[in-house]
Design a protein around this motif. Structure first.
Motif, PDB file in Angstrom:
ATOM      1  N   ALA A  79      -8.170 -40.065  54.881  1.00 42.98           N
ATOM      2  CA  ALA A  79      -9.268 -40.216  55.813  1.00 42.98           C
ATOM      3  C   ALA A  79      -9.888 -41.617  55.624  1.00 42.98           C
ATOM      4  CB  ALA A  79     -10.268 -39.340  55.328  1.00 42.98           C
ATOM      5  N   ASN A  80      -9.837 -42.264  54.441  1.00 44.45           N
ATOM      6  CA  ASN A  80     -10.333 -43.626  54.183  1.00 44.45           C
ATOM      7  C   ASN A  80      -9.246 -44.790  54.876  1.00 44.45           C
ATOM      8  OD1 ASN A  80     -12.316 -42.986  52.583  1.00 44.45           O
ATOM      9  ND2 ASN A  80     -11.286 -43.219  50.917  1.00 44.45           N
ATOM     10  N   GLU A  81      -8.028 -44.376  55.102  1.00 46.90           N
ATOM     11  CA  GLU A  81      -7.169 -45.431  55.826  1.00 46.90           C
ATOM     12  C   GLU A  81      -7.325 -45.336  57.139  1.00 46.90           C
ATOM     13  OE1 GLU A  81      -2.986 -45.360  52.896  1.00 46.90           O
ATOM     14  OE2 GLU A  81      -3.485 -43.608  54.189  1.00 46.90           O
ATOM     15  N   TYR A  82      -7.510 -44.071  57.676  1.00 44.89           N
ATOM     16  CA  TYR A  82      -7.719 -44.063  59.125  1.00 44.89           C
ATOM     17  C   TYR A  82      -8.985 -44.851  59.560  1.00 44.89           C
ATOM     18  CZ  TYR A  82      -9.525 -42.266  63.649  1.00 44.89           C
ATOM     19  OH  TYR A  82      -9.926 -41.978  64.883  1.00 44.89           O
ATOM     20  N   LEU A  83     -10.126 -45.066  58.640  1.00 40.46           N
ATOM     21  CA  LEU A  83     -11.086 -45.852  59.225  1.00 40.46           C
ATOM     22  C   LEU A  83     -10.784 -47.280  59.402  1.00 40.46           C
ATOM     23  CD1 LEU A  83     -13.791 -44.061  57.030  1.00 40.46           C
ATOM     24  CD2 LEU A  83     -13.595 -43.990  59.337  1.00 40.46           C
ATOM     25  N   TYR A  84      -9.986 -47.603  58.256  1.00 39.77           N
ATOM     26  CA  TYR A  84      -9.729 -49.025  58.607  1.00 39.77           C
ATOM     27  C   TYR A  84      -8.639 -49.437  59.748  1.00 39.77           C
ATOM     28  CZ  TYR A  84     -11.907 -50.000  54.045  1.00 39.77           C
ATOM     29  OH  TYR A  84     -12.937 -49.973  53.039  1.00 39.77           O
ATOM     30  N   ILE A  85      -7.667 -48.403  59.713  1.00 37.24           N
ATOM     31  CA  ILE A  85      -6.647 -48.442  60.736  1.00 37.24           C
ATOM     32  C   ILE A  85      -7.414 -48.463  62.278  1.00 37.24           C
ATOM     33  CG2 ILE A  85      -4.699 -47.302  61.968  1.00 37.24           C
ATOM     34  CD1 ILE A  85      -3.761 -46.364  59.043  1.00 37.24           C
ATOM     35  N   ASN A  86      -8.215 -47.600  62.289  1.00 35.92           N
ATOM     36  CA  ASN A  86      -8.795 -47.436  63.654  1.00 35.92           C
ATOM     37  C   ASN A  86      -9.778 -48.556  63.917  1.00 35.92           C
ATOM     38  OD1 ASN A  86      -9.011 -45.788  65.892  1.00 35.92           O
ATOM     39  ND2 ASN A  86     -11.105 -45.201  65.317  1.00 35.92           N
ATOM     40  N   ALA A  87     -10.180 -49.324  62.995  1.00 40.57           N
ATOM     41  CA  ALA A  87     -11.239 -50.500  63.346  1.00 40.57           C
ATOM     42  C   ALA A  87     -10.782 -51.555  63.760  1.00 40.57           C
ATOM     43  CB  ALA A  87     -12.062 -50.801  62.036  1.00 40.57           C
ATOM     44  N   SER A  88      -9.299 -51.957  63.670  1.00 40.37           N
ATOM     45  CA  SER A  88      -8.477 -53.053  64.194  1.00 40.37           C
ATOM     46  C   SER A  88      -7.718 -52.785  65.350  1.00 40.37           C
ATOM     47  CB  SER A  88      -7.593 -53.679  63.026  1.00 40.37           C
ATOM     48  OG  SER A  88      -6.708 -54.485  63.411  1.00 40.37           O
ATOM     49  N   PRO A  89      -7.960 -53.409  66.289  1.00 48.46           N
ATOM     50  CA  PRO A  89      -7.314 -53.403  67.692  1.00 48.46           C
ATOM     51  C   PRO A  89      -5.572 -53.515  67.321  1.00 48.46           C
ATOM     52  CG  PRO A  89      -8.851 -54.958  68.057  1.00 48.46           C
ATOM     53  CD  PRO A  89      -8.807 -54.659  66.617  1.00 48.46           C
ATOM     54  N   LEU A  90      -5.315 -54.130  66.335  1.00 51.01           N
ATOM     55  CA  LEU A  90      -3.581 -54.364  65.991  1.00 51.01           C
ATOM     56  C   LEU A  90      -3.266 -53.106  65.474  1.00 51.01           C
ATOM     57  CD1 LEU A  90      -3.723 -57.770  64.719  1.00 51.01           C
ATOM     58  CD2 LEU A  90      -3.181 -57.174  66.825  1.00 51.01           C
ATOM     59  N   THR A  91      -3.973 -52.255  64.644  1.00 57.63           N
ATOM     60  CA  THR A  91      -3.410 -51.067  63.987  1.00 57.63           C
ATOM     61  C   THR A  91      -3.884 -50.084  64.499  1.00 57.63           C
ATOM     62  OG1 THR A  91      -5.326 -51.401  62.399  1.00 57.63           O
ATOM     63  CG2 THR A  91      -3.191 -52.316  61.760  1.00 57.63           C
ATOM     64  N   LYS A  92      -4.794 -49.674  65.425  1.00 57.43           N
ATOM     65  CA  LYS A  92      -5.280 -48.529  66.036  1.00 57.43           C
ATOM     66  C   LYS A  92      -4.057 -47.666  66.542  1.00 57.43           C
ATOM     67  CE  LYS A  92      -8.608 -48.445  68.976  1.00 57.43           C
ATOM     68  NZ  LYS A  92      -9.829 -47.634  68.456  1.00 57.43           N
ATOM     69  N   PRO A  93      -4.253 -46.342  66.254  1.00 56.01           N
ATOM     70  CA  PRO A  93      -3.136 -45.561  66.818  1.00 56.01           C
ATOM     71  C   PRO A  93      -3.038 -45.551  68.255  1.00 56.01           C
ATOM     72  CG  PRO A  93      -5.089 -44.304  66.069  1.00 56.01           C
ATOM     73  CD  PRO A  93      -5.283 -45.495  65.725  1.00 56.01           C
ATOM     74  N   THR A  94      -2.027 -45.206  68.967  1.00 60.74           N
ATOM     75  CA  THR A  94      -1.648 -45.091  70.228  1.00 60.74           C
ATOM     76  C   THR A  94      -0.663 -43.984  70.610  1.00 60.74           C
ATOM     77  OG1 THR A  94       0.443 -46.306  70.073  1.00 60.74           O
ATOM     78  CG2 THR A  94      -1.795 -47.904  70.316  1.00 60.74           C
ATOM     79  N   ASN A  95      -0.705 -43.649  71.688  1.00 69.28           N
ATOM     80  CA  ASN A  95       0.282 -42.365  71.839  1.00 69.28           C
ATOM     81  C   ASN A  95       1.771 -42.651  71.711  1.00 69.28           C
ATOM     82  OD1 ASN A  95      -2.023 -41.288  72.912  1.00 69.28           O
ATOM     83  ND2 ASN A  95      -1.337 -41.300  75.158  1.00 69.28           N
ATOM     84  N   ASP A  96       2.121 -43.924  71.562  1.00 70.87           N
ATOM     85  CA  ASP A  96       3.363 -44.282  71.050  1.00 70.87           C
ATOM     86  C   ASP A  96       3.353 -44.371  69.580  1.00 70.87           C
ATOM     87  OD1 ASP A  96       4.490 -44.265  73.710  1.00 70.87           O
ATOM     88  OD2 ASP A  96       3.821 -46.436  74.038  1.00 70.87           O
ATOM     89  N   ARG A  97       2.310 -44.591  68.806  1.00 74.16           N
ATOM     90  CA  ARG A  97       2.335 -44.696  67.389  1.00 74.16           C
ATOM     91  C   ARG A  97       1.196 -43.861  66.892  1.00 74.16           C
ATOM     92  NH1 ARG A  97       1.179 -49.572  67.515  1.00 74.16           N
ATOM     93  NH2 ARG A  97      -1.050 -49.746  66.564  1.00 74.16           N
ATOM     94  N   PRO A  98       1.418 -42.465  66.967  1.00 72.14           N
ATOM     95  CA  PRO A  98       0.492 -41.543  66.537  1.00 72.14           C
ATOM     96  C   PRO A  98       0.217 -41.550  65.148  1.00 72.14           C
ATOM     97  CG  PRO A  98       2.068 -40.487  67.135  1.00 72.14           C
ATOM     98  CD  PRO A  98       2.641 -41.916  67.586  1.00 72.14           C
ATOM     99  N   ILE A  99      -0.957 -40.979  64.542  1.00 71.09           N
ATOM    100  CA  ILE A  99      -0.972 -40.841  63.075  1.00 71.09           C
ATOM    101  C   ILE A  99      -1.838 -39.505  62.977  1.00 71.09           C
ATOM    102  CG2 ILE A  99      -1.289 -43.298  62.936  1.00 71.09           C
ATOM    103  CD1 ILE A  99      -4.435 -42.906  62.280  1.00 71.09           C
ATOM    104  N   PHE A 100      -1.884 -38.879  61.881  1.00 71.19           N
ATOM    105  CA  PHE A 100      -2.522 -37.804  61.489  1.00 71.19           C
ATOM    106  C   PHE A 100      -3.206 -37.829  60.164  1.00 71.19           C
ATOM    107  CE2 PHE A 100       1.356 -36.560  59.543  1.00 71.19           C
ATOM    108  CZ  PHE A 100       0.865 -35.814  58.386  1.00 71.19           C
ATOM    109  N   VAL A 101      -4.327 -36.943  59.833  1.00 71.93           N
ATOM    110  CA  VAL A 101      -5.206 -36.907  58.563  1.00 71.93           C
ATOM    111  C   VAL A 101      -5.279 -35.401  58.346  1.00 71.93           C
ATOM    112  CG1 VAL A 101      -7.359 -37.434  57.629  1.00 71.93           C
ATOM    113  CG2 VAL A 101      -6.371 -38.976  59.302  1.00 71.93           C
ATOM    114  N   ALA A 102      -4.799 -35.191  57.329  1.00 72.24           N
ATOM    115  CA  ALA A 102      -4.914 -33.715  56.889  1.00 72.24           C
ATOM    116  C   ALA A 102      -6.286 -33.441  55.916  1.00 72.24           C
ATOM    117  CB  ALA A 102      -3.726 -33.579  55.724  1.00 72.24           C
ATOM    118  N   SER A 103      -6.738 -32.250  56.062  1.00 77.55           N
ATOM    119  CA  SER A 103      -7.877 -31.885  55.323  1.00 77.55           C
ATOM    120  C   SER A 103      -7.840 -30.288  55.028  1.00 77.55           C
ATOM    121  CB  SER A 103      -9.314 -32.390  56.138  1.00 77.55           C
ATOM    122  OG  SER A 103      -9.513 -31.415  57.326  1.00 77.55           O
ATOM    123  N   THR A 104      -8.728 -29.831  54.451  1.00 81.18           N
ATOM    124  CA  THR A 104      -8.776 -28.374  54.199  1.00 81.18           C
ATOM    125  C   THR A 104      -8.929 -27.633  55.321  1.00 81.18           C
ATOM    126  OG1 THR A 104     -11.072 -28.415  53.530  1.00 81.18           O
ATOM    127  CG2 THR A 104      -9.418 -28.431  51.585  1.00 81.18           C
TER     128      THR A 104
END
Length: 228
Positions: free
Chosen positions: A112-137
Motif C-alpha cells: 500500500a505504501n509503494e502504491y502511494l509513491y508509484i501513483n504520485a509520479s506520471p512516470l510510474t503511475k500504473p497503466t492498462n499496459d502496466r497494471p499493479i495490484f495491492v493485497a489486503s485482508t
C-alpha cells in the motif's frame, strides 16, 4: 492423472484384515483419506524449499526438485476473479496465488505504501499496459489507468478436491459406487504413501498402536528409498 480411491481403500482394508486389527468404515476412511491427501499436498511446499537449496541431480527423472514441481503442476490452474464491494476476490478453491492478470498482462504486486509513491509520479503511475495490484485482508485492488473493475483473472495453485469413496448399501454391505466417488487428485506415485498415512490415522482412531506403527514403518521405509 489421479489415484483411485477404491484401490487405496481396498489396500487399507487388506492390511487391516491381514493383521486382524479391525475395520475402517467408509465414513472413517473418507475422513482419513482427505486428511492424508492434504498432509501430502502441503508437504510438497516444505520439501520444495528444502530441495531448492540443494544442488540438482543431472539424471532427468531423479532430480527431486523436478519431481516435486511435477507433482505440484497438477494443481496449477487459472480462473476469473470476482469483483465485489470495491475488491477483487480469488476463486474459492485457491491454495496459493501465483499471478494476477489483466488483459493478458501480469500485474505487479506492490504494498500500500509503494502504491502511494508509484501513483504520485506520471512516470510510474500504473497503466492498462502496466497494471499493479495491492493485497489486503479485504481482497485485492487492481490498478491500470484507473482502478480496474472488470477483466481480471489469476493463475494459482488450487486445493485438492474432497475425496469420497461412494457406495450403495446392499444386504447391509457397502458396495463401491464409482458414479458418486471422487478420486485422489495427487500424482499416481503417491498411492503407496496414501495407504501408509491412512493406516496411521486409522491406528490412532481405533487405538491400535500396532496399526499406527505398521503405517509409520512403511512410510519411513518408502521415504528413505525416495530420498536415498
Amino acid at each position: 492423472m489421479a489415484v483411485s480411491v477404491d484401490t487405496v481403500y481396498q489396500r487399507v482394508l487388506a492390511i487391516l484384515n491381514k493383521e486382524q486389527r479391525g475395520y475402517v468404515t467408509p465414513q472413517e476412511f473418507n475422513l482419513f483419506a482427505n486428511q492424508a491427501q492434504l498432509d501430502i499436498f502441503e508437504q510438497y511446499f516444505y520439501d520444495i524449499n528444502q530441495f531448492g537449496r540443494m544442488h540438482g541431480n543431472d539424471t532427468e527423472y531423479s532430480d527431486m526438485l523436478s519431481v516435486l514441481n511435477e507433482k505440484i503442476n497438477i494443481f496449477e490452474t487459472n480462473g476469473n476473479m470476482t469483483y465485489s464491494s470495491n475488491y477483487w476476490s480469488t476463486p474459492s478453491d485457491l491454495y496459493r496465488l501465483g499471478t494476477i492478470i489483466y488483459n493478458n498482462i501480469e500485474a505487479e504486486r506492490v504494498n500500500a505504501n509503494e502504491y502511494l509513491y508509484i501513483n504520485a509520479s506520471p512516470l510510474t503511475k500504473p497503466t492498462n499496459d502496466r497494471p499493479i495490484f495491492v493485497a489486503s485482508t479485504s481482497g485485492y485492488k487492481v490498478y491500470g489507468a484507473s482502478e480496474l473493475t472488470s477483466g481480471v483473472s489469476c493463475n494459482y495453485i488450487k486445493k485438492p478436491a474432497t475425496v469420497a469413496w461412494g457406495y450403495n448399501t446392499v444386504s447391509g454391505q457397502a458396495l463401491y459406487n464409482a458414479s458418486n466417488s471422487t478420486n485422489f487428485e495427487l500424482h499416481p506415485s503417491e498411492e503407496t504413501e496414501l495407504v501408509f498415512k491412512i493406516l496411521q490415522l486409522a491406528g490412532l482412531s481405533i487405538k491400535e498402536l500396532q496399526v499406527y506403527q505398521i503405517g509409520n514403518q512403511m512410510e519411513a521405509q518408502n521415504t528413505q528409498q525416495e530420498k536415498s
